[in-house]
Motif scaffolding. Structure first.
Motif, PDB file in Angstrom:
ATOM      1  N   ARG A 190     -12.019   1.094  12.109  1.00  0.00           N
ATOM      2  CA  ARG A 190     -11.569  -0.147  11.485  1.00  0.00           C
ATOM      3  C   ARG A 190     -10.247   0.101  10.757  1.00  0.00           C
ATOM      4  NH1 ARG A 190     -14.729  -2.836  14.102  1.00  0.00           N
ATOM      5  NH2 ARG A 190     -16.690  -3.651  13.425  1.00  0.00           N
ATOM      6  N   ARG A 191      -9.561  -1.004  10.452  1.00  0.00           N
ATOM      7  CA  ARG A 191      -8.287  -0.949   9.737  1.00  0.00           C
ATOM      8  C   ARG A 191      -8.205  -2.143   8.802  1.00  0.00           C
ATOM      9  NH1 ARG A 191      -2.305   0.045  11.401  1.00  0.00           N
ATOM     10  NH2 ARG A 191      -3.255   1.565  12.762  1.00  0.00           N
ATOM     11  N   ALA A 192      -7.659  -1.918   7.608  1.00  0.00           N
ATOM     12  CA  ALA A 192      -7.396  -3.002   6.661  1.00  0.00           C
ATOM     13  C   ALA A 192      -5.967  -2.863   6.172  1.00  0.00           C
ATOM     14  CB  ALA A 192      -8.361  -2.946   5.485  1.00  0.00           C
ATOM     15  N   THR A 193      -5.220  -3.948   6.235  1.00  0.00           N
ATOM     16  CA  THR A 193      -3.867  -3.969   5.709  1.00  0.00           C
ATOM     17  C   THR A 193      -3.889  -4.819   4.455  1.00  0.00           C
ATOM     18  OG1 THR A 193      -2.983  -3.801   7.936  1.00  0.00           O
ATOM     19  CG2 THR A 193      -1.469  -4.523   6.237  1.00  0.00           C
ATOM     20  N   GLY A 194      -3.477  -4.248   3.345  1.00  0.00           N
ATOM     21  CA  GLY A 194      -3.599  -4.921   2.061  1.00  0.00           C
ATOM     22  C   GLY A 194      -4.810  -4.375   1.327  1.00  0.00           C
ATOM     23  N   GLY A 209       1.258   3.160  13.618  1.00  0.00           N
ATOM     24  CA  GLY A 209       1.710   1.772  13.507  1.00  0.00           C
ATOM     25  C   GLY A 209       1.451   1.168  12.136  1.00  0.00           C
ATOM     26  N   ILE A 210       1.610   1.962  11.100  1.00  0.00           N
ATOM     27  CA  ILE A 210       1.428   1.467   9.728  1.00  0.00           C
ATOM     28  C   ILE A 210       2.694   0.713   9.345  1.00  0.00           C
ATOM     29  CG2 ILE A 210       1.005   2.117   7.327  1.00  0.00           C
ATOM     30  CD1 ILE A 210      -1.302   2.921   9.166  1.00  0.00           C
ATOM     31  N   LEU A 211       2.561  -0.572   9.004  1.00  0.00           N
ATOM     32  CA  LEU A 211       3.726  -1.388   8.694  1.00  0.00           C
ATOM     33  C   LEU A 211       3.877  -1.685   7.212  1.00  0.00           C
ATOM     34  CD1 LEU A 211       3.510  -3.911  11.662  1.00  0.00           C
ATOM     35  CD2 LEU A 211       4.910  -1.860  11.472  1.00  0.00           C
ATOM     36  N   LYS A 212       2.785  -1.618   6.440  1.00  0.00           N
ATOM     37  CA  LYS A 212       2.889  -1.866   5.008  1.00  0.00           C
ATOM     38  C   LYS A 212       1.813  -1.088   4.272  1.00  0.00           C
ATOM     39  CE  LYS A 212       0.302  -5.949   3.917  1.00  0.00           C
ATOM     40  NZ  LYS A 212       0.357  -7.305   3.482  1.00  0.00           N
ATOM     41  N   THR A 213       2.006  -0.974   2.967  1.00  0.00           N
ATOM     42  CA  THR A 213       1.024  -0.273   2.148  1.00  0.00           C
ATOM     43  C   THR A 213       0.406  -1.262   1.170  1.00  0.00           C
ATOM     44  OG1 THR A 213       2.726   0.381   0.562  1.00  0.00           O
ATOM     45  CG2 THR A 213       2.184   1.960   2.289  1.00  0.00           C
ATOM     46  N   PRO A 214      -0.855  -1.117   0.841  1.00  0.00           N
ATOM     47  CA  PRO A 214      -1.769  -0.107   1.346  1.00  0.00           C
ATOM     48  C   PRO A 214      -2.324  -0.499   2.714  1.00  0.00           C
ATOM     49  CG  PRO A 214      -2.919  -1.487  -0.235  1.00  0.00           C
ATOM     50  CD  PRO A 214      -1.490  -1.958  -0.202  1.00  0.00           C
ATOM     51  N   THR A 215      -2.525   0.493   3.531  1.00  0.00           N
ATOM     52  CA  THR A 215      -3.258   0.340   4.786  1.00  0.00           C
ATOM     53  C   THR A 215      -4.385   1.361   4.751  1.00  0.00           C
ATOM     54  OG1 THR A 215      -1.363  -0.440   6.062  1.00  0.00           O
ATOM     55  CG2 THR A 215      -3.159   0.568   7.301  1.00  0.00           C
ATOM     56  N   VAL A 216      -5.585   0.903   5.063  1.00  0.00           N
ATOM     57  CA  VAL A 216      -6.770   1.761   5.034  1.00  0.00           C
ATOM     58  C   VAL A 216      -7.319   1.877   6.451  1.00  0.00           C
ATOM     59  CG1 VAL A 216      -9.108   2.033   4.135  1.00  0.00           C
ATOM     60  CG2 VAL A 216      -7.326   1.049   2.687  1.00  0.00           C
ATOM     61  N   VAL A 246      -9.125   6.673   4.976  1.00  0.00           N
ATOM     62  CA  VAL A 246      -7.757   7.169   4.880  1.00  0.00           C
ATOM     63  C   VAL A 246      -6.885   6.033   4.365  1.00  0.00           C
ATOM     64  CG1 VAL A 246      -5.810   8.175   6.105  1.00  0.00           C
ATOM     65  CG2 VAL A 246      -8.134   8.717   6.818  1.00  0.00           C
ATOM     66  N   GLN A 247      -6.252   6.268   3.213  1.00  0.00           N
ATOM     67  CA  GLN A 247      -5.400   5.263   2.583  1.00  0.00           C
ATOM     68  C   GLN A 247      -3.950   5.703   2.659  1.00  0.00           C
ATOM     69  OE1 GLN A 247      -6.260   4.576  -1.544  1.00  0.00           O
ATOM     70  NE2 GLN A 247      -4.361   3.471  -1.874  1.00  0.00           N
ATOM     71  N   PHE A 248      -3.092   4.848   3.215  1.00  0.00           N
ATOM     72  CA  PHE A 248      -1.657   5.081   3.226  1.00  0.00           C
ATOM     73  C   PHE A 248      -1.053   4.295   2.070  1.00  0.00           C
ATOM     74  CE2 PHE A 248      -2.847   6.270   7.453  1.00  0.00           C
ATOM     75  CZ  PHE A 248      -2.005   7.331   7.739  1.00  0.00           C
ATOM     76  N   SER A 249      -0.376   5.010   1.168  1.00  0.00           N
ATOM     77  CA  SER A 249       0.174   4.407  -0.042  1.00  0.00           C
ATOM     78  C   SER A 249       1.646   4.743  -0.180  1.00  0.00           C
ATOM     79  CB  SER A 249      -0.556   4.945  -1.280  1.00  0.00           C
ATOM     80  OG  SER A 249      -1.919   4.662  -1.210  1.00  0.00           O
ATOM     81  N   SER A 250       2.284   4.056  -1.114  1.00  0.00           N
ATOM     82  CA  SER A 250       3.654   4.386  -1.488  1.00  0.00           C
ATOM     83  C   SER A 250       3.749   4.392  -3.014  1.00  0.00           C
ATOM     84  CB  SER A 250       4.652   3.395  -0.875  1.00  0.00           C
ATOM     85  OG  SER A 250       4.322   2.079  -1.231  1.00  0.00           O
ATOM     86  N   ALA A 251       4.817   4.956  -3.531  1.00  0.00           N
ATOM     87  CA  ALA A 251       4.929   5.217  -4.971  1.00  0.00           C
ATOM     88  C   ALA A 251       4.909   3.945  -5.825  1.00  0.00           C
ATOM     89  CB  ALA A 251       6.206   6.002  -5.239  1.00  0.00           C
ATOM     90  N   PHE A 252       5.573   2.897  -5.407  1.00  0.00           N
ATOM     91  CA  PHE A 252       5.708   1.710  -6.243  1.00  0.00           C
ATOM     92  C   PHE A 252       4.838   0.553  -5.776  1.00  0.00           C
ATOM     93  CE2 PHE A 252       9.666   4.096  -6.597  1.00  0.00           C
ATOM     94  CZ  PHE A 252       9.647   4.341  -7.959  1.00  0.00           C
ATOM     95  N   CYS A 253       3.714   0.862  -5.201  1.00  0.00           N
ATOM     96  CA  CYS A 253       2.808  -0.142  -4.647  1.00  0.00           C
ATOM     97  C   CYS A 253       1.679  -0.406  -5.646  1.00  0.00           C
ATOM     98  CB  CYS A 253       2.271   0.375  -3.317  1.00  0.00           C
ATOM     99  SG  CYS A 253       0.900  -0.557  -2.643  1.00  0.00           S
ATOM    100  N   ALA A 254       1.687  -1.580  -6.275  1.00  0.00           N
ATOM    101  CA  ALA A 254       0.646  -1.909  -7.254  1.00  0.00           C
ATOM    102  C   ALA A 254      -0.740  -2.059  -6.606  1.00  0.00           C
ATOM    103  CB  ALA A 254       1.026  -3.168  -8.009  1.00  0.00           C
ATOM    104  N   PRO A 255      -0.872  -2.731  -5.461  1.00  0.00           N
ATOM    105  CA  PRO A 255      -2.194  -2.830  -4.844  1.00  0.00           C
ATOM    106  C   PRO A 255      -2.754  -1.475  -4.402  1.00  0.00           C
ATOM    107  CG  PRO A 255      -0.730  -4.471  -3.894  1.00  0.00           C
ATOM    108  CD  PRO A 255       0.100  -3.580  -4.758  1.00  0.00           C
ATOM    109  N   CYS A 256      -1.874  -0.482  -4.215  1.00  0.00           N
ATOM    110  CA  CYS A 256      -2.340   0.851  -3.804  1.00  0.00           C
ATOM    111  C   CYS A 256      -3.212   1.485  -4.885  1.00  0.00           C
ATOM    112  CB  CYS A 256      -1.159   1.761  -3.484  1.00  0.00           C
ATOM    113  SG  CYS A 256      -0.227   1.253  -2.026  1.00  0.00           S
ATOM    114  N   ARG A 257      -2.877   1.252  -6.143  1.00  0.00           N
ATOM    115  CA  ARG A 257      -3.676   1.818  -7.239  1.00  0.00           C
ATOM    116  C   ARG A 257      -5.071   1.205  -7.265  1.00  0.00           C
ATOM    117  NH1 ARG A 257       1.522   1.720  -9.395  1.00  0.00           N
ATOM    118  NH2 ARG A 257       1.329  -0.328 -10.347  1.00  0.00           N
ATOM    119  N   ALA A 258      -5.149  -0.109  -7.083  1.00  0.00           N
ATOM    120  CA  ALA A 258      -6.456  -0.774  -7.059  1.00  0.00           C
ATOM    121  C   ALA A 258      -7.253  -0.343  -5.835  1.00  0.00           C
ATOM    122  CB  ALA A 258      -6.268  -2.286  -7.070  1.00  0.00           C
TER     123      ALA A 258
END
Length: 137
Positions: free
Chosen positions: A118-122, A100-107, A55-67
């Motif tokens: 598990r959780r990965a931030t970034g 408790g998602i604080l930034k995107t991307p969070t997986v 599960v990936q939490f993304s936002s519209a203008f997040c460059a690392p989210c695309r990768a």
């Protein structure tokens, strides 16, 4: 002379902080607060995978989210029974706050029952995601 010393100290501290953030960013880890969390298909807006769900939490203008989307899509294609779901964090604020998602991307790596394993931030590394899936099954 004092200004030069202050400048050097500030640069050294900023460099150390940047290196620490780089090392921690994208690392797939266990978070104690996630151990009791379980997500359902209706909460996520998509079906859970037979073996695991990314599960990936993304936002519209997040460059690392695309990768991250590309990496998780490749992993889901490589490992049978794994599904990748992407959630727009801005559209699902109630879920973001509950998890408790604080930034995107969070997986989040979920097992077959929807428990957060598990959780990965970034932006995570492909090998780290595959290793986390081994623990989710």
């Amino acid at each position: 002379m004092t200004g030069l010393v202050v400048c050097v100290v500030v640069l050294a501290l900023a460099s150390a902080y940047g290196l620490m953030r780089r090392r921690r960013g994208g690392r797939v880890r266990v978070r104690v607060r996630d151990q009791d969390k379980r997500l359902t298909a209706t909460e996520l807006g998509g079906e859970l995978g037979e073996r695991a769900t990314l599960v990936q939490f993304s936002s519209a203008f997040c460059a690392p989210c695309r990768a991250t989307r590309r990496i998780l899509g490749e992993v889901a294609g490589l490992v049978p029974g794994v599904t990748h779901l992407e959630i727009d964090a801005e559209a699902r604020l109630e879920l973001v706050r509950a998890l408790g998602i604080l930034k995107t991307p969070t997986v989040l790596v979920l097992d077959a029952d929807g428990r957060v394993v598990r959780r990965a931030t970034g932006q995570p590394r492909k090998a780290d995601v595959i290793a986390a899936l081994g623990e989710a099954v």
